[in-house]
Design an enzyme around this catalytic site. Structure first.
Site, PDB file in Angstrom:
ATOM      1  N   ALA A  62       0.861  -1.183   0.000  1.00  0.00           N
ATOM      2  CA  ALA A  62       0.000   0.000   0.000  1.00  0.00           C
ATOM      3  C   ALA A  62       0.896   1.231   0.000  1.00  0.00           C
ATOM      4  O   ALA A  62       2.067   1.159   0.378  1.00  0.00           O
ATOM      5  CB  ALA A  62      -0.868  -0.009   1.255  1.00  0.00           C
ATOM      6  N   GLY A 101       0.493  -5.124   0.580  1.00  0.00           N
ATOM      7  CA  GLY A 101      -0.648  -5.068  -0.327  1.00  0.00           C
ATOM      8  C   GLY A 101      -0.312  -5.665  -1.685  1.00  0.00           C
ATOM      9  O   GLY A 101      -1.193  -6.200  -2.376  1.00  0.00           O
ATOM     10  N   GLU A 104      -0.804  -9.144  -1.424  1.00  0.00           N
ATOM     11  CA  GLU A 104      -2.255  -9.388  -1.303  1.00  0.00           C
ATOM     12  C   GLU A 104      -2.932  -9.372  -2.679  1.00  0.00           C
ATOM     13  O   GLU A 104      -3.846 -10.157  -2.940  1.00  0.00           O
ATOM     14  CB  GLU A 104      -2.873  -8.359  -0.348  1.00  0.00           C
ATOM     15  CG  GLU A 104      -2.408  -8.625   1.088  1.00  0.00           C
ATOM     16  CD  GLU A 104      -2.865  -7.576   2.082  1.00  0.00           C
ATOM     17  OE1 GLU A 104      -2.544  -6.382   1.869  1.00  0.00           O
ATOM     18  OE2 GLU A 104      -3.536  -7.935   3.057  1.00  0.00           O
ATOM     19  N   GLU A 124       4.097  -5.695   6.918  1.00  0.00           N
ATOM     20  CA  GLU A 124       3.265  -4.726   7.644  1.00  0.00           C
ATOM     21  C   GLU A 124       3.612  -4.651   9.120  1.00  0.00           C
ATOM     22  O   GLU A 124       3.563  -3.585   9.729  1.00  0.00           O
ATOM     23  CB  GLU A 124       1.784  -5.085   7.480  1.00  0.00           C
ATOM     24  CG  GLU A 124       1.177  -4.689   6.150  1.00  0.00           C
ATOM     25  CD  GLU A 124       1.338  -5.756   5.076  1.00  0.00           C
ATOM     26  OE1 GLU A 124       2.217  -6.623   5.217  1.00  0.00           O
ATOM     27  OE2 GLU A 124       0.595  -5.709   4.076  1.00  0.00           O
TER      28      GLU A 124
HETATM   29  C1  3H9 Z   1       0.448  -2.360   3.346  1.00  0.00           C
HETATM   30  O1  3H9 Z   1       0.669  -2.837   2.275  1.00  0.00           O
HETATM   31  C2  3H9 Z   1      -0.890  -2.420   4.036  1.00  0.00           C
HETATM   32  C3  3H9 Z   1      -1.847  -3.371   3.404  1.00  0.00           C
HETATM   33  O2  3H9 Z   1      -1.658  -4.687   3.879  1.00  0.00           O
HETATM   34  C4  3H9 Z   1      -3.265  -3.063   3.766  1.00  0.00           C
HETATM   35  C5  3H9 Z   1      -3.844  -1.791   3.328  1.00  0.00           C
HETATM   36  C6  3H9 Z   1      -5.304  -1.687   3.587  1.00  0.00           C
HETATM   37  N1  3H9 Z   1       4.655   3.482   0.085  1.00  0.00           N
HETATM   38  O3  3H9 Z   1      13.343   1.675   0.643  1.00  0.00           O
HETATM   39  P1  3H9 Z   1      13.778   2.460  -0.522  1.00  0.00           P
HETATM   40  C7  3H9 Z   1       9.470   4.899  -0.982  1.00  0.00           C
HETATM   41  S1  3H9 Z   1       1.656  -1.512   4.193  1.00  0.00           S
HETATM   42  C8  3H9 Z   1       5.128   4.694  -0.217  1.00  0.00           C
HETATM   43  O4  3H9 Z   1      14.851   3.470  -0.320  1.00  0.00           O
HETATM   44  P2  3H9 Z   1      14.879   0.089  -1.723  1.00  0.00           P
HETATM   45  C9  3H9 Z   1      10.528   5.209   0.048  1.00  0.00           C
HETATM   46  O5  3H9 Z   1      10.042   6.056   1.040  1.00  0.00           O
HETATM   47  C10 3H9 Z   1       3.043  -1.528   3.104  1.00  0.00           C
HETATM   48  N2  3H9 Z   1       6.444   4.923  -0.464  1.00  0.00           N
HETATM   49  O6  3H9 Z   1      14.205   1.524  -1.757  1.00  0.00           O
HETATM   50  C11 3H9 Z   1      11.612   5.834  -0.802  1.00  0.00           C
HETATM   51  O7  3H9 Z   1      11.240   7.184  -1.031  1.00  0.00           O
HETATM   52  P3  3H9 Z   1      12.347   8.328  -1.188  1.00  0.00           P
HETATM   53  C12 3H9 Z   1       3.756  -2.810   3.110  1.00  0.00           C
HETATM   54  C13 3H9 Z   1       7.272   3.888  -0.393  1.00  0.00           C
HETATM   55  O8  3H9 Z   1      15.084  -0.256  -3.136  1.00  0.00           O
HETATM   56  C14 3H9 Z   1      11.507   5.071  -2.129  1.00  0.00           C
HETATM   57  O9  3H9 Z   1      10.206   4.477  -2.124  1.00  0.00           O
HETATM   58  N3  3H9 Z   1       4.961  -2.683   2.336  1.00  0.00           N
HETATM   59  C15 3H9 Z   1       6.817   2.601  -0.066  1.00  0.00           C
HETATM   60  O10 3H9 Z   1      16.016   0.074  -0.779  1.00  0.00           O
HETATM   61  C16 3H9 Z   1      12.537   3.995  -2.270  1.00  0.00           C
HETATM   62  O11 3H9 Z   1      12.480   3.155  -1.119  1.00  0.00           O
HETATM   63  C17 3H9 Z   1       6.122  -2.300   2.885  1.00  0.00           C
HETATM   64  O12 3H9 Z   1       6.204  -2.083   4.059  1.00  0.00           O
HETATM   65  C18 3H9 Z   1       5.433   2.416   0.176  1.00  0.00           C
HETATM   66  N4  3H9 Z   1       4.930   1.213   0.473  1.00  0.00           N
HETATM   67  O13 3H9 Z   1      13.776  -0.882  -1.097  1.00  0.00           O
HETATM   68  C19 3H9 Z   1       7.282  -2.179   1.959  1.00  0.00           C
HETATM   69  N5  3H9 Z   1       7.884   1.766  -0.049  1.00  0.00           N
HETATM   70  O14 3H9 Z   1      13.157   7.932  -2.383  1.00  0.00           O
HETATM   71  C20 3H9 Z   1       8.090  -0.980   2.295  1.00  0.00           C
HETATM   72  C21 3H9 Z   1       8.957   2.512  -0.368  1.00  0.00           C
HETATM   73  O15 3H9 Z   1      11.546   9.551  -1.343  1.00  0.00           O
HETATM   74  N6  3H9 Z   1       9.155  -0.748   1.368  1.00  0.00           N
HETATM   75  N7  3H9 Z   1       8.594   3.784  -0.582  1.00  0.00           N
HETATM   76  O16 3H9 Z   1      13.145   8.289   0.088  1.00  0.00           O
HETATM   77  C22 3H9 Z   1      10.316  -1.449   1.368  1.00  0.00           C
HETATM   78  O17 3H9 Z   1      10.501  -2.395   2.105  1.00  0.00           O
HETATM   79  C23 3H9 Z   1      11.396  -0.996   0.442  1.00  0.00           C
HETATM   80  O18 3H9 Z   1      11.099   0.315   0.038  1.00  0.00           O
HETATM   81  C24 3H9 Z   1      11.597  -1.843  -0.835  1.00  0.00           C
HETATM   82  C25 3H9 Z   1      12.597  -1.138  -1.785  1.00  0.00           C
HETATM   83  C26 3H9 Z   1      12.159  -3.206  -0.437  1.00  0.00           C
HETATM   84  C27 3H9 Z   1      10.303  -2.023  -1.570  1.00  0.00           C
END
Ligand code: 3H9
Length: 686
Positions: A62, A101, A104, A124
């Site tokens: 998400a 998400g 999901e 999450e």
């Molecule tokens: C969810 O899904 C809830 C649902 O179950 C239910 C809903 C009803 N959203 O980490 P990076 C940005 S909760 C918005 O440096 P990497 C991050 O801030 C979500 N922005 O890259 C950064 O911005 P900036 C569950 C996001 O290659 C840029 O992307 N998912 C999100 O080292 C690059 O990120 C997670 O918790 C996001 N979801 O790693 C996954 N994710 O460049 C969270 C990232 O401005 N994300 N950004 O600083 C991660 O684990 C890592 O970002 C990922 C990439 C592994 C994907």
């Protein structure tokens, strides 16, 4: 270009997402997905659907930036149901990270194919949440209950191969993902009934026959989950999948999700997610500053710090030349490094070959001159300004032009060290935390003259060696240790006034810290920074050191330790404390836990505010990153600055004012803290 586009490949509809950087499922993506599925349902010519993402990754979850804002329809739980209820088979084509998400959406698809290096997970819990779009109900049905429990409650992803083995992925794709996903869709396009994850029950049977499984899982992870709300909520949601029909389980999931979302822990953990990412951004750099090339690193000192620092680079494949003054110390140091690697290998986290490769990149030497061809040299000798200046003076004559000269000092003035060279622009502080091969934090100390490209290099290098770097200014103790000073001073003073080490430490462990100030002193060494004169006993610490109570390494410090390093209150320490009370004419009194918090934690917050005022940290979030990664501050409290806001700045200022007399004549309230409190503003927004 629109976020979601559709294209036809014969009778297969391809729904493609292009929402950099991580294809987060923001409103435009959700709308596009729904429109794509509707197109498939509407059009008889479409026989199957492939959902795929462009760029680095499949949907990584998400869009976290939407959390806390008014919800926009369609919400993700609705979207995944629409995907699952599509009348044509839907194939999710996964690369990168199918997270949260994103997974999901994949679970709601009827089939999942993935490239071998893809990762699948529901992280999450790390944001203080649970998968809230049916993930806790579909994942156990598809991957099995144990796997789902582990994935949801720890948040750790699994690789595509493991996902294939547990049935989460139907096919591993070598080669072009889209092409193979389309071929797979062709294969399954006429297959009916459509396999809906929500209708699968078979994998729940094992858990239904073994209801004790959940409590066993809780017990096995009790230590890891201590203090956190979200892991238990994840367990309950997965348990609901087993105990209840799908429709009821989804309602439970929603309720549990909303409860977590409205809590402080989720806010703290989400705040920290962004704080960590912000830390690598450096303010005020000329545009286009590019880093210097670092191919070879020199480390001076093969002690605990020097060895640990070297291992970071070796593990990242960067050759290291390590210098010591005596052969014996050099051999001991490199021996410890090898042993550490072997211990990692024994745990199965490294192969023997990798150990050999890492150690093969190490060149031990007794000659400083051997550092001449290094691109970066890190000095890690003991904390003495004269010694450091002498070393930097020598390095100035030895190192090639453009080499970065770094000090691992934890307190000393980097500008003064830089001034002992003719190239202060090349000098920077790189403050690693012990054990340096394990701790994630790196304070990058920006000297008055540190060149922008040196700073950029340090921050990028930190990423290469898997550290989280925070820029700090030149001030005694930089960010973390500077804040530790008032805390340790007050903790010692509290002993004199009537508290015991165990009482103070318990306040900290109850708060969620791994240990309190005295346990930490025993671990680090009570003798660190001691003047080494047993005849000069001016305070409790001096007395402990003079009595050979240097901490865990001597099995005696603020506590007594048994052979398993278990601490017990020490009558000898109590006696020393009482002697000092008599000497200083202090009448011991009952000390409340609240007073311990006010005098040790509130003072830390105050010091943090002063660091911000002085410009020694770029932003409040950086301070929180330092404390979470460097000192074990519980992430669910978001770091000292975030915590101060949740506690209430007015309350903190009031508490400090109440304690002003006890805090001593040198204590000063931070004007920034006071002004924020009076204006009703937050500290963590600075
Ligand atoms: C969810 O899904 C809830 C649902 O179950 C239910 C809903 C009803 N959203 O980490 P990076 C940005 S909760 C918005 O440096 P990497 C991050 O801030 C979500 N922005 O890259 C950064 O911005 P900036 C569950 C996001 O290659 C840029 O992307 N998912 C999100 O080292 C690059 O990120 C997670 O918790 C996001 N979801 O790693 C996954 N994710 O460049 C969270 C990232 O401005 N994300 N950004 O600083 C991660 O684990 C890592 O970002 C990922 C990439 C592994 C994907």
């Amino acid at each position: 270009m629109s976020t979601i586009s559709t294209a036809r490949h014969g009778d297969i509809l391809i729904i493609s997402s292009n929402n950099p950087p991580v294809n987060a499922l923001g409103i435009a993506v959700r709308e596009g997905l729904v429109a794509g599925i509707e197109e498939a349902d509407r059009d008889d010519a479409v026989k199957a659907v492939v959902i795929i993402c462009e760029g680095q990754t499949f949907f990584a979850g998400a869009d976290i930036t939407e959390f806390g804002k008014p919800m926009q329809m369609p919400m993700l739980p609705m979207v995944v149901d629409i995907v699952e209820n599509c009348t044509k088979p839907v194939v999710a084509a996964i690369h990168g990270t199918a997270f949260g998400g994103g997974l999901e959406v994949a679970l709601a698809s009827h089939y999942r194919v993935a490239v071998p290096n893809a990762k699948l997970g529901v992280p999450e819990v790390k944001l203080g949440l649970l998968p809230g779009a049916g993930g806790t109900q579909r994942l156990p049905r598809v991957a099995g209950v144990r796997k789902a429990l582990e994935m949801a409650a720890t948040g750790n992803p699994i690789g595509a191969k493991e996902a294939y083995d547990c049935g989460l992925v139907d096919k591993l794709i070598e080669g072009d993902l889209l092409q193979h996903a389309v071929a797979y869709a062709e294969e399954v396009k006429d297959s009916r009934p459509l396999p809906k994850s929500s209708e699968r029950d078979q994998k729940l049977e094992e858990a239904r026959a073994n209801p004790g499984l959940f409590d066993e899982f809780r017990a096995a992870n009790a230590r890891k989950f201590r203090g956190f709300d979200a892991p238990e909520y994840n367990v309950r949601a997965v348990q609901a999948a087993v105990d209840k029909p799908y429709a009821q389980g989804v309602l439970d999931e929603r309720r549990l999700f909303m409860e977590l979302m409205s809590g402080t822990q989720a806010k703290a953990q989400q705040y920290f997610f962004f704080a960590e990412r912000k830390a690598s951004k450096i303010e005020g750099l000329p545009e286009g500053t590019s880093p210097r090339d670092i191919r070879k690193v020199g480390v001076i000192g093969a002690g605990t710090m020097g060895g640990g620092i070297s291992m970071n680079f070796l593990s990242a494949g960067i050759p290291v030349t390590i210098v010591e003054m005596q052969q014996e110390a050099l051999d001991r140091g490199t021996g410890v490094m090898l042993k550490n690697y072997q211990a990692t290998a024994a745990k199965g986290k490294m192969s023997a070959e990798q150990v050999g490769q890492a150690m093969g990149l190490l060149t031990p030497t007794l000659k400083l001159e051997d550092l001449a061809d290094c691109d970066l040299v890190i000095e890690a000798v003991f904390e003495n300004m004269d010694v450091k200046k002498e070393i930097f003076g020598k390095l100035d004559g030895i190192c090639k032009p453009g080499a970065i000269l770094a000090s691992n000092t934890s307190y000393l003035d980097v500008d003064e060290i830089a001034a002992s060279t003719s190239r202060p622009r090349d000098v920077v502080g790189l403050h690693f935390f012990s054990p340096a091969n394990v701790m994630k934090l790196l304070e990058v100390v920006r000297g008055r003259e540190t060149a922008p490209d040196v700073l950029v290099t340090a921050m990028q290098l930190a990423k290469r060696i898997k550290k989280v770097a925070v820029v700090a200014g030149v001030t005694y103790g930089f960010i973390g240790n500077r804040m530790l000073i008032p805390r340790q001073t007050q903790a010692m003073q509290l002993l004199l006034e009537g508290a015991t080490p165990a009482q103070v430490d318990k306040v900290y462990t109850d708060f969620g810290m791994p240990m309190g100030p005295f346990q930490m002193a025993d671990l680090a060494g009570v003798d660190i920074g001691w003047h080494r004169d047993p005849g000069r006993v001016e305070n409790i610490r001096d007395a402990l050191c003079a009595a050979d109570r240097w901490g865990q390494k001597k099995s005696a410090g603020f506590y007594d330790y048994d052979e398993k390093r278990r601490p017990a209150p020490s009558p000898a320490v109590q006696e020393i404390i009482e002697q000092f009370r008599v000497k200083e004419g202090v009448q011991p009194r009952e000390i409340s836990d609240q007073e311990i918090i006010e005098r040790t934690l509130y003072t830390m917050v105050n010091e943090g505010a002063m660091i911000l005022e002085g410009g020694f940290a770029q932003r409040a979030t950086d301070i929180d990153v330092v404390w979470i990664y460097g000192y074990g501050w519980p992430v669910y409290r978001g770091g000292p600055m975030f915590w101060a806001d949740t506690e209430g700045l007015k309350k903190i200022v009031e508490g400090l004012r109440n304690q002003q007399e006890r805090l001593g004549p040198d204590f000063k309230l931070s004007p920034l803290l006071v002004s924020k409190a009076e204006a009703g503003e937050k500290l963590s927004k600075v």
